[in-house]
Motif scaffolding. Structure first.
Motif, PDB file in Angstrom:
ATOM      1  N   GLN A  83      -3.021  -5.212  -7.959  1.00  0.00           N
ATOM      2  CA  GLN A  83      -2.311  -4.162  -8.673  1.00  0.00           C
ATOM      3  C   GLN A  83      -2.978  -2.825  -8.432  1.00  0.00           C
ATOM      4  OE1 GLN A  83      -2.687  -5.585 -12.793  1.00  0.00           O
ATOM      5  NE2 GLN A  83      -4.153  -3.951 -13.178  1.00  0.00           N
ATOM      6  N   LYS A  84      -2.160  -1.784  -8.560  1.00  0.00           N
ATOM      7  CA  LYS A  84      -2.685  -0.436  -8.423  1.00  0.00           C
ATOM      8  C   LYS A  84      -3.681  -0.184  -9.530  1.00  0.00           C
ATOM      9  CE  LYS A  84      -1.081   4.350  -7.897  1.00  0.00           C
ATOM     10  NZ  LYS A  84       0.121   5.226  -7.838  1.00  0.00           N
ATOM     11  N   HIS A  85      -4.841   0.362  -9.156  1.00  0.00           N
ATOM     12  CA  HIS A  85      -5.936   0.562 -10.115  1.00  0.00           C
ATOM     13  C   HIS A  85      -5.907   1.983 -10.645  1.00  0.00           C
ATOM     14  CE1 HIS A  85      -9.725  -0.343 -12.012  1.00  0.00           C
ATOM     15  NE2 HIS A  85     -10.341   0.628 -11.379  1.00  0.00           N
ATOM     16  N   GLY A  86      -6.215   2.150 -11.884  1.00  0.00           N
ATOM     17  CA  GLY A  86      -6.111   3.472 -12.501  1.00  0.00           C
ATOM     18  C   GLY A  86      -7.403   4.258 -12.517  1.00  0.00           C
ATOM     19  N   GLY A  87      -8.376   3.883 -11.704  1.00  0.00           N
ATOM     20  CA  GLY A  87      -9.658   4.586 -11.708  1.00  0.00           C
ATOM     21  C   GLY A  87      -9.603   5.936 -11.025  1.00  0.00           C
ATOM     22  N   LYS A  88     -10.718   6.593 -10.965  1.00  0.00           N
ATOM     23  CA  LYS A  88     -10.826   7.893 -10.315  1.00  0.00           C
ATOM     24  C   LYS A  88     -11.406   7.715  -8.923  1.00  0.00           C
ATOM     25  CE  LYS A  88     -11.460  10.473 -14.633  1.00  0.00           C
ATOM     26  NZ  LYS A  88     -12.351  11.397 -15.377  1.00  0.00           N
ATOM     27  N   ILE A  89     -11.096   8.680  -8.060  1.00  0.00           N
ATOM     28  CA  ILE A  89     -11.647   8.623  -6.701  1.00  0.00           C
ATOM     29  C   ILE A  89     -13.151   8.720  -6.782  1.00  0.00           C
ATOM     30  CG2 ILE A  89     -11.696   9.788  -4.459  1.00  0.00           C
ATOM     31  CD1 ILE A  89      -8.924  10.831  -5.056  1.00  0.00           C
ATOM     32  N   PRO A  90     -13.878   7.793  -6.124  1.00  0.00           N
ATOM     33  CA  PRO A  90     -15.337   7.844  -6.192  1.00  0.00           C
ATOM     34  C   PRO A  90     -15.867   9.073  -5.473  1.00  0.00           C
ATOM     35  CG  PRO A  90     -14.607   6.248  -4.544  1.00  0.00           C
ATOM     36  CD  PRO A  90     -13.374   6.711  -5.267  1.00  0.00           C
ATOM     37  N   PRO A  91     -17.026   9.591  -5.917  1.00  0.00           N
ATOM     38  CA  PRO A  91     -17.586  10.785  -5.278  1.00  0.00           C
ATOM     39  C   PRO A  91     -18.037  10.469  -3.848  1.00  0.00           C
ATOM     40  CG  PRO A  91     -19.135   9.859  -6.838  1.00  0.00           C
ATOM     41  CD  PRO A  91     -17.852   9.113  -7.041  1.00  0.00           C
TER      42      PRO A  91
ATOM     43  N   GLN B 296     -15.538  -8.217  -5.617  1.00  0.00           N
ATOM     44  CA  GLN B 296     -15.685  -6.813  -5.222  1.00  0.00           C
ATOM     45  C   GLN B 296     -14.752  -5.898  -6.018  1.00  0.00           C
ATOM     46  OE1 GLN B 296     -14.510  -9.307  -3.279  1.00  0.00           O
ATOM     47  NE2 GLN B 296     -13.273  -8.558  -1.569  1.00  0.00           N
ATOM     48  N   GLY B 297     -15.097  -4.637  -6.013  1.00  0.00           N
ATOM     49  CA  GLY B 297     -14.320  -3.636  -6.733  1.00  0.00           C
ATOM     50  C   GLY B 297     -13.064  -3.261  -5.996  1.00  0.00           C
ATOM     51  N   PRO B 298     -12.384  -2.204  -6.467  1.00  0.00           N
ATOM     52  CA  PRO B 298     -11.092  -1.813  -5.887  1.00  0.00           C
ATOM     53  C   PRO B 298     -11.213  -1.300  -4.458  1.00  0.00           C
ATOM     54  CG  PRO B 298     -11.821  -0.169  -7.463  1.00  0.00           C
ATOM     55  CD  PRO B 298     -12.762  -1.339  -7.603  1.00  0.00           C
ATOM     56  N   VAL B 299     -10.137  -1.401  -3.727  1.00  0.00           N
ATOM     57  CA  VAL B 299     -10.023  -0.857  -2.377  1.00  0.00           C
ATOM     58  C   VAL B 299      -9.371   0.517  -2.473  1.00  0.00           C
ATOM     59  CG1 VAL B 299      -8.854  -1.120  -0.155  1.00  0.00           C
ATOM     60  CG2 VAL B 299      -9.863  -3.116  -1.281  1.00  0.00           C
ATOM     61  N   TRP B 300     -10.010   1.503  -1.852  1.00  0.00           N
ATOM     62  CA  TRP B 300      -9.488   2.867  -1.902  1.00  0.00           C
ATOM     63  C   TRP B 300      -8.674   3.152  -0.645  1.00  0.00           C
ATOM     64  CZ3 TRP B 300      -9.765   5.697  -6.224  1.00  0.00           C
ATOM     65  CH2 TRP B 300     -10.639   5.242  -7.212  1.00  0.00           C
ATOM     66  N   LEU B 301      -7.457   3.597  -0.847  1.00  0.00           N
ATOM     67  CA  LEU B 301      -6.526   3.864   0.234  1.00  0.00           C
ATOM     68  C   LEU B 301      -6.326   5.360   0.417  1.00  0.00           C
ATOM     69  CD1 LEU B 301      -3.829   1.196  -0.754  1.00  0.00           C
ATOM     70  CD2 LEU B 301      -5.699   0.942   0.888  1.00  0.00           C
ATOM     71  N   PRO B 302      -5.863   5.804   1.592  1.00  0.00           N
ATOM     72  CA  PRO B 302      -5.625   7.236   1.805  1.00  0.00           C
ATOM     73  C   PRO B 302      -4.691   7.807   0.748  1.00  0.00           C
ATOM     74  CG  PRO B 302      -5.377   6.006   3.849  1.00  0.00           C
ATOM     75  CD  PRO B 302      -5.525   4.994   2.773  1.00  0.00           C
ATOM     76  N   GLY B 303      -5.068   8.968   0.233  1.00  0.00           N
ATOM     77  CA  GLY B 303      -4.295   9.592  -0.827  1.00  0.00           C
ATOM     78  C   GLY B 303      -4.884   9.349  -2.207  1.00  0.00           C
ATOM     79  N   GLY B 304      -6.095   8.754  -2.260  1.00  0.00           N
ATOM     80  CA  GLY B 304      -6.743   8.531  -3.548  1.00  0.00           C
ATOM     81  C   GLY B 304      -6.152   7.385  -4.338  1.00  0.00           C
TER      82      GLY B 304
ATOM     83  N   ARG C  45      -8.017  -6.409  -7.586  1.00  0.00           N
ATOM     84  CA  ARG C  45      -7.591  -7.774  -7.931  1.00  0.00           C
ATOM     85  C   ARG C  45      -7.879  -7.969  -9.415  1.00  0.00           C
ATOM     86  NH1 ARG C  45      -8.870 -13.430  -4.762  1.00  0.00           N
ATOM     87  NH2 ARG C  45      -8.776 -14.823  -6.568  1.00  0.00           N
ATOM     88  N   VAL C  46      -6.827  -8.186 -10.179  1.00  0.00           N
ATOM     89  CA  VAL C  46      -6.955  -8.323 -11.627  1.00  0.00           C
ATOM     90  C   VAL C  46      -6.222  -9.589 -12.063  1.00  0.00           C
ATOM     91  CG1 VAL C  46      -6.512  -7.267 -13.875  1.00  0.00           C
ATOM     92  CG2 VAL C  46      -7.055  -5.816 -11.900  1.00  0.00           C
ATOM     93  N   GLU C  47      -6.970 -10.536 -12.605  1.00  0.00           N
ATOM     94  CA  GLU C  47      -6.413 -11.787 -13.115  1.00  0.00           C
ATOM     95  C   GLU C  47      -5.507 -12.474 -12.088  1.00  0.00           C
ATOM     96  OE1 GLU C  47      -4.528 -10.874 -16.811  1.00  0.00           O
ATOM     97  OE2 GLU C  47      -6.433 -10.525 -17.864  1.00  0.00           O
TER      98      GLU C  47
ATOM     99  N   ALA D 272       0.829  -1.208   0.000  1.00  0.00           N
ATOM    100  CA  ALA D 272       0.000   0.000   0.000  1.00  0.00           C
ATOM    101  C   ALA D 272       0.863   1.257   0.000  1.00  0.00           C
ATOM    102  CB  ALA D 272      -0.942  -0.011   1.207  1.00  0.00           C
ATOM    103  N   LEU D 273       1.926   1.257   0.793  1.00  0.00           N
ATOM    104  CA  LEU D 273       2.819   2.417   0.822  1.00  0.00           C
ATOM    105  C   LEU D 273       3.540   2.580  -0.509  1.00  0.00           C
ATOM    106  CD1 LEU D 273       4.371   2.059   4.391  1.00  0.00           C
ATOM    107  CD2 LEU D 273       2.565   3.618   3.660  1.00  0.00           C
ATOM    108  N   ASP D 274       3.995   1.460  -1.063  1.00  0.00           N
ATOM    109  CA  ASP D 274       4.685   1.527  -2.357  1.00  0.00           C
ATOM    110  C   ASP D 274       3.750   2.025  -3.460  1.00  0.00           C
ATOM    111  OD1 ASP D 274       6.968   0.586  -1.164  1.00  0.00           O
ATOM    112  OD2 ASP D 274       6.724  -1.486  -1.852  1.00  0.00           O
ATOM    113  N   ALA D 275       2.464   1.745  -3.297  1.00  0.00           N
ATOM    114  CA  ALA D 275       1.483   2.181  -4.291  1.00  0.00           C
ATOM    115  C   ALA D 275       1.158   3.663  -4.176  1.00  0.00           C
ATOM    116  CB  ALA D 275       0.198   1.361  -4.167  1.00  0.00           C
ATOM    117  N   GLY D 276       1.588   4.297  -3.075  1.00  0.00           N
ATOM    118  CA  GLY D 276       1.381   5.730  -2.915  1.00  0.00           C
ATOM    119  C   GLY D 276       0.419   6.121  -1.824  1.00  0.00           C
TER     120      GLY D 276
END
Length: 331
Positions: free
Chosen positions: A323-331, A304-312, A317-319, A276-280
């Motif tokens: 991995q770090k997901h490239g989506g946008k922060i949910p509203p 389930q969908g992606p897990v959102w961590l502090p810092g956006g 889980r992909v295949e 998580a830290l390495d992911a930002g």
């Protein structure tokens, strides 16, 4: 001629041990500088006086840095008084550093601590210091352990303050963790400087003063004075366990969920925390619930969908891999 008092002698022995160990680990330490972080309180005054005596006898220079947080009236004058005293006992270099404590959402205690350590690291680098001595005592360690317990912290939090910590390439050394506050106060009286008590240390609006003046005394009344040392010993034992588990977790680099699922939970949690830290993810806001949510992607997977961590930062889980997901922060 009589020797030093028992309190002064005890602190000098502790400082000598810390500096000798640091010199053994630091190339070309002889002749280099060690700094003492000194607020003007009894603990750091006693530490500074001991360093002024011990360091030259080890072929090292001892200096001092006092940090003015600007949070109280006359704080700059107080910092100046500490610096002036330091020069009279032979400490050199001596620096008084003013810092700005921002309102960054972490709280005044955490923000002041962050600003202070930043100033200590910068000053140590400026002078090529082999380390910075900090005056935390056994009571400080016991208080830290209790605060971590109240937060529901894991072993690393309950391990308290390490005797040696590397921060941005600068060694922070705490030689007094095995020493009671009464010893440092007795030694400070002999220093030639009248120590002061930070009013923040008695302000009940903050958690640590409440632990210091209410909770810890209540525990001592109920369980005896040995509770302070027992809490500090618990921290030392947990630090050893946490260090070992952290080293084992560092050896595991796979993000394959099948591999991660086969790890012991104590190891897997550390792997996920590091990932998580390495992911930002923002370290100061990353907590157990975030790591547990990442763990659910492995052990409680139901699409389930992606897990959102502090810092956006999002992790998915992909295949069969995290991995770090490239989506946008949910509203």
């Amino acid at each position: 001629m009589s020797g030093p008092s028992p309190a002064v002698a005890e602190i000098r022995v502790a400082v000598r041990a810390a500096l000798t160990a640091r010199a053994a680990l630091t190339a070309e330490a002889a002749g280099r500088t060690v700094l003492v972080a000194c607020s003007g309180g009894a603990d750091s005054v006693a530490l500074a006086a001991a360093a002024a005596f011990v360091a030259p006898r080890l072929g090292m220079r001892a200096g001092l840095v006092t940090v003015d947080h600007g949070l109280q009236d006359s704080s700059s004058e107080r910092a100046g008084a500490v610096a002036a005293w330091a020069r009279t006992i032979g400490l050199d270099p001596v620096e008084s550093v003013a810092v700005h404590v921002p309102e960054d959402g972490t709280g005044p205690e955490a923000a002041a601590r962050s600003a202070r350590y930043g100033a200590l690291v910068d000053t140590a680098r400026e002078h090529g210091a082999v380390g910075v001595l900090l005056g935390h005592t056994m009571e400080d360690q016991a208080e830290t352990c209790l605060l971590a317990l109240a937060r529901g912290a894991g072993p690393r939090g309950l391990a308290g303050m390490p005797a040696v910590r590397e921060l941005d390439g600068v060694g922070l050394l705490r030689p007094l963790l095995g020493m009671r506050r009464a010893t440092t106060r007795a030694a400070a009286i002999e220093s030639g400087f009248i120590p002061w008590d930070d009013p923040h240390n008695g302000d009940p609006r903050y958690a640590r003063p409440r632990v210091r003046h209410e909770l810890l005394p209540a525990l001592i009344d109920a369980l005896g004075d040995g509770v302070v040392g027992n809490l500090a010993q618990t921290a030392r034992q947990l630090a050893m366990d946490a260090d070992y588990l952290d080293r084992v977790a560092t050896d595991e680099t796979s993000l394959d969920v099948r591999v991660l699922a086969g790890l012991h939970p104590a190891i897997r949690g550390r792997v996920l925390h590091r990932f998580a830290l390495d992911a930002g993810a923002v370290a100061s806001a990353l907590g157990h619930r975030h790591v547990d949510a990442l763990d659910a992607l492995i052990t409680r997977w139901h699409g389930q969908g992606p897990v959102w961590l502090p810092g956006g930062v999002a992790v998915a889980r992909v295949e069969g891999r995290l991995q770090k997901h490239g989506g946008k922060i949910p509203p």
